[in-house]
Design a protein around this motif. Structure first.
Motif, PDB file in Angstrom:
ATOM      1  N   GLN A  95      -3.746  -3.267   3.855  1.00 46.75           N
ATOM      2  CA  GLN A  95      -3.513  -1.873   4.164  1.00 46.75           C
ATOM      3  C   GLN A  95      -4.677  -1.159   3.452  1.00 46.75           C
ATOM      4  OE1 GLN A  95       0.624  -1.288   4.123  1.00 46.75           O
ATOM      5  NE2 GLN A  95       0.281   0.502   4.886  1.00 46.75           N
ATOM      6  N   THR A  96      -5.375  -1.727   2.267  1.00 43.75           N
ATOM      7  CA  THR A  96      -6.122  -0.821   1.348  1.00 43.75           C
ATOM      8  C   THR A  96      -7.525  -0.781   2.092  1.00 43.75           C
ATOM      9  OG1 THR A  96      -6.439  -2.559  -0.074  1.00 43.75           O
ATOM     10  CG2 THR A  96      -4.728  -1.071  -0.614  1.00 43.75           C
ATOM     11  N   SER A  97      -7.747  -1.505   3.319  1.00 45.53           N
ATOM     12  CA  SER A  97      -8.957  -1.262   3.796  1.00 45.53           C
ATOM     13  C   SER A  97      -9.276   0.229   4.077  1.00 45.53           C
ATOM     14  CB  SER A  97      -8.986  -2.052   5.254  1.00 45.53           C
ATOM     15  OG  SER A  97      -8.549  -3.262   5.114  1.00 45.53           O
ATOM     16  N   LYS A  98     -10.719   0.589   4.164  1.00 47.88           N
ATOM     17  CA  LYS A  98     -10.862   1.937   3.915  1.00 47.88           C
ATOM     18  C   LYS A  98     -10.708   2.503   5.411  1.00 47.88           C
ATOM     19  CE  LYS A  98     -12.590   1.631  -0.345  1.00 47.88           C
ATOM     20  NZ  LYS A  98     -12.230   0.153  -0.408  1.00 47.88           N
TER      21      LYS A  98
ATOM     22  N   GLY B 264       0.597  -1.356   0.214  1.00 47.96           N
ATOM     23  CA  GLY B 264       0.215   0.106  -0.157  1.00 47.96           C
ATOM     24  C   GLY B 264       0.776   1.216  -0.152  1.00 47.96           C
TER      25      GLY B 264
ATOM     26  N   ALA C  17       0.642  -6.133   3.951  1.00 48.36           N
ATOM     27  CA  ALA C  17       0.195  -6.440   2.529  1.00 48.36           C
ATOM     28  C   ALA C  17      -1.094  -6.850   2.354  1.00 48.36           C
ATOM     29  CB  ALA C  17       1.253  -7.431   2.136  1.00 48.36           C
TER      30      ALA C  17
END
Ligand SMILES: Cc1cc2nc3c(=O)[nH]c(=O)nc-3n(C[C@H](O)[C@H](O)[C@H](O)COP(=O)(O)OP(=O)(O)OC[C@H]3O[C@@H](n4cnc5c(N)ncnc54)[C@H](O)[C@@H]3O)c2cc1C
Ligand SMILES: Nc1ncnc2c1ncn2[C@@H]1O[C@H](COP(=O)(O)O)[C@@H](O)[C@H]1O
Lengths: 317, 263
Positions: free
Chosen positions: A273-276, A131, A270
């Protein structure tokens, strides 16, 4: 405007949420056309139409699921031939990516995986290196094939024309090379699928034992969430391996990720990490996971989670 | 029976990874290189199959890699663990190859080596695409037995447990076949001192694209079918609120979730 093919993910007669997300995305790129393979009922076609498909390409039959991946590639390939679509979107799940991979080889097309967004001209956005870096990529040869992560876009219900086209797919002997002889379900029933879930509640080494996962599961159930685990927890045998989140496990990108007793190692990050929105409960105030959080509680998860679960249940009435 | 294990050299996953601004490829010099972790599980599985099949003479194991000069270290690691020999495909034209090109080169090498079984990792820690095994199966016409958590071979038939979202599928095929493994399949051994010494004498064949009959223009950055147009560091997340539990930590977390409309 040309068609944009969306590979439909469905199970037990229900269309998976990611399909509606991809149909919404396809609408911004062209005319959404769903490709439904396998056990395709009229209800399934109706639900794809309601979800935005102007065309539904249907490759029906039991044989598509009886062999690993390859027959589905043939089905998607014949949809591509029938449609002269300008691009293909597939869910970035393990099988979705394998289908995309083989289709790319067969059709001589470029492939981009794990996109978190696609903009005009099929420019795909990827979030790489845990991310830390955002990359814009484009396919330069053939028809762009892009595997998009679940939860990358919000599905909008915007009914399409729903024209049904039945495909005549030839399944070759080569497609039949790897035969599925048995399906064994180990999934704990009743929870949303990990990669699709809007909310994921995870436990790590701090959970302490297999029984300890009960507090994690209770919170997940109160929130209608999926349960995930760190590798420390799956390696210890506290939770089944298929629920591992991270570099060598599943990649999740939910609206809300709650990490409990997880330190936040780079290999775990990894995968999430792109969870809102990210929430963590950890008894060590110095744990690296707190660098990522929107909200964190420094405390013992065995105390904090039951209280949180009660409060969630109370507020939900 | 003959086994080829495909291994990839990757930057150490503990190290910070960066893209090279000159050509938007992974800056491999910026990080220590190691064998892709899952590929060690593939090597281990090959060695266990070899033991079951009666040893090196009955079932030789070859380690194959496609990569720069330095990638030979990954082949060595496999030889130290116990594999019999290695093949290293190295060519300046390979720099910047995408998964499609890499799989084409691997396919040419596999066709030349003609093993009964190809073993791979199910994902590399740097590319994280999980597509090379499926591509290689497509290109070589081998049955695709990917995401295997268990492998059994008897009478020319290979059976694997393929990991799925719900558990696993039992999948069966005739040899020759291609398998990718997941990490729960085994516990890779550490090279012994004896293994490290023995590896020094094991043969490693070096092949170029010309040796394999692959056109240089079909691989590398110029042959890639997709390209990175731009990249940027993601803006750091805004610092969140962290509270210390004083008997009300759960309640405070619930208040946050309510404020964010999750409940
Ligand atoms: C190649 C490679 C691949 C990997 N892939 C993955 C992967 O896919 N996924 C993954 O998760 N890891 C992966 N790892 C492992 C990773 O490096 C970490 O070891 C792992 O994520 C640690 O898990 P953890 O956070 O649960 O455990 P730990 O790092 O041990 O952290 C446990 C945390 O729990 C806290 N804690 C303890 N007790 C309590 C309590 N009662 N209440 C609250 N908090 C408590 C502690 O303060 C600590 O921060 C990989 C490693 C390698 C080398
Ligand atoms: N350059 C390479 N050389 C040899 N094997 C590779 C290479 N790239 C990928 N592989 C194999 O393909 C697997 C999956 O990689 P990937 O599709 O990149 O995630 C790896 O675990 C390796 O077994």
């Amino acid at each position: 405007m040309s068609e944009v093919l969306v590979l439909v993910e469905h199970a037990d007669g229900d269309v998976k949420k990611v399909t509606f997300e991809l149909l919404t995305l396809a609408r911004s790129l062209g005319e959404p056309a769903a490709v439904a393979i396998g056990d395709v009922s009229d209800d399934l076609v109706a639900s794809l139409t309601a979800g935005g498909a102007d065309t539904v390409y249907v490759a029906a039959g039991p044989e598509f699921g009886q062999h690993v991946v390859a027959p589905k590639v043939s089905a998607l390939q014949s949809a591509l031939a029938a449609s002269s679509a300008s691009g293909v979107l597939v869910p970035a799940t393990a099988e979705g990516k394998e289908i995309a991979a083989r289709l790319a080889v067969r059709t001589g097309s470029g492939l981009i995986t794990d996109a978190v967004g696609v903009s005009a001209g099929f420019v795909a956005e990827q979030s790489v290196f845990g991310g830390s870096t955002l990359v814009q990529s484009a396919v330069t040869t053939g028809t762009p094939i892009i595997a998009v992560r679940p939860n990358s876009v919000a599905a909008e219900a915007n009914a399409g024309a729903g024209r049904r086209v039945d495909l005549d797919v030839t399944i070759t002997d080569a497609d039949r090379a790897a035969k599925v002889t048995e399906r064994v379900a180990q999934e704990k029933a009743g929870r949303p699928e990990l990669t699709e879930a809007a909310i994921v509640v995870s436990g790590g080494r701090g959970v302490g034992s297999p029984e300890g996962f009960a507090v994690v599961e209770s919170l997940a159930d109160a929130l209608g969430a999926a349960v995930g685990a760190s590798r420390a927890a799956t390696d210890a045998g506290w939770y089944p391996h298929q629920f591992q989140v991270g570099q060598t496990g599943k990649t999740v990108s939910p609206q809300l990720y709650i990490a409990n007793g997880i330190s936040g190692a780079i290999q775990h990050r990894a995968g999430m990490q792109t969870s809102k929105t990210i929430v963590a409960v950890n008894k060590d105030a110095e744990a690296p996971i707190f660098d990522l959080v929107d909200f964190g509680v420094v405390g013992d998860l065995h105390v904090v989670l039951p209280q949180l679960t009660d409060e969630v249940t109370r507020r939900k009435g | 029976m003959k086994i080829v294990v495909c291994v990839k050299q990757v930057p150490d996953s503990w190290a910070e990874k960066k893209l090279n601004p000159a050509d938007n490829t992974l800056d491999r010099d910026a990080a220590d290189a190691v064998v892709n972790e899952l590929d060690e599980y593939a090597i281990e599985e090959a060695l266990q199959i070899q033991e079951r099949m009666g040893g090196s003479d009955e079932c030789p194991v070859t380690v194959l890699t496609v990569g720069p000069d330095k990638a030979i270290e990954s082949v060595r690691k496999g030889l130290q663990m116990g594999a019999n020999d290695g093949v290293h495909v190295v060519d300046d034209a390979l720099h910047g190859s995408d998964a499609l090109a890499t799989s084409a080169v691997l396919a040419a090498a596999i066709d030349r080596l003609a093993p009964d079984l190809v073993l791979m990792g199910s994902e590399s820690t740097d590319a994280r695409m999980s597509v090379v095994p499926a591509m290689l199966a497509e290109r070589t016409g081998r049955p695709q037995l990917t995401f295997a958590g268990k492998v059994d071979i008897a009478d020319g038939v290979i059976t694997v447990q393929r990991a799925t979202d719900y558990g696993y599928d039992v999948v069966e095929a005739a040899l020759p076949a291609l398998v990718s493994v997941v990490e729960k399949i085994n516990e890779p051994r550490y090279p012994s001192f004896k293994g490290i010494m023995a590896a020094k004498k094991k043969p490693v064949e070096t092949l170029t694209l010309a040796d394999l009959g692959v056109e240089p223009t079909a691989v590398g950055l110029s042959g890639a079918w997709s390209s990175v147009q731009e990249f940027a560091a993601r803006p750091p997340r805004a610092a969140g609120t962290v509270v210390t539990d004083e008997g009300d930590g759960g309640t405070k977390a619930a208040e946050f979730l309510a404020a964010e409309k999750f409940i």
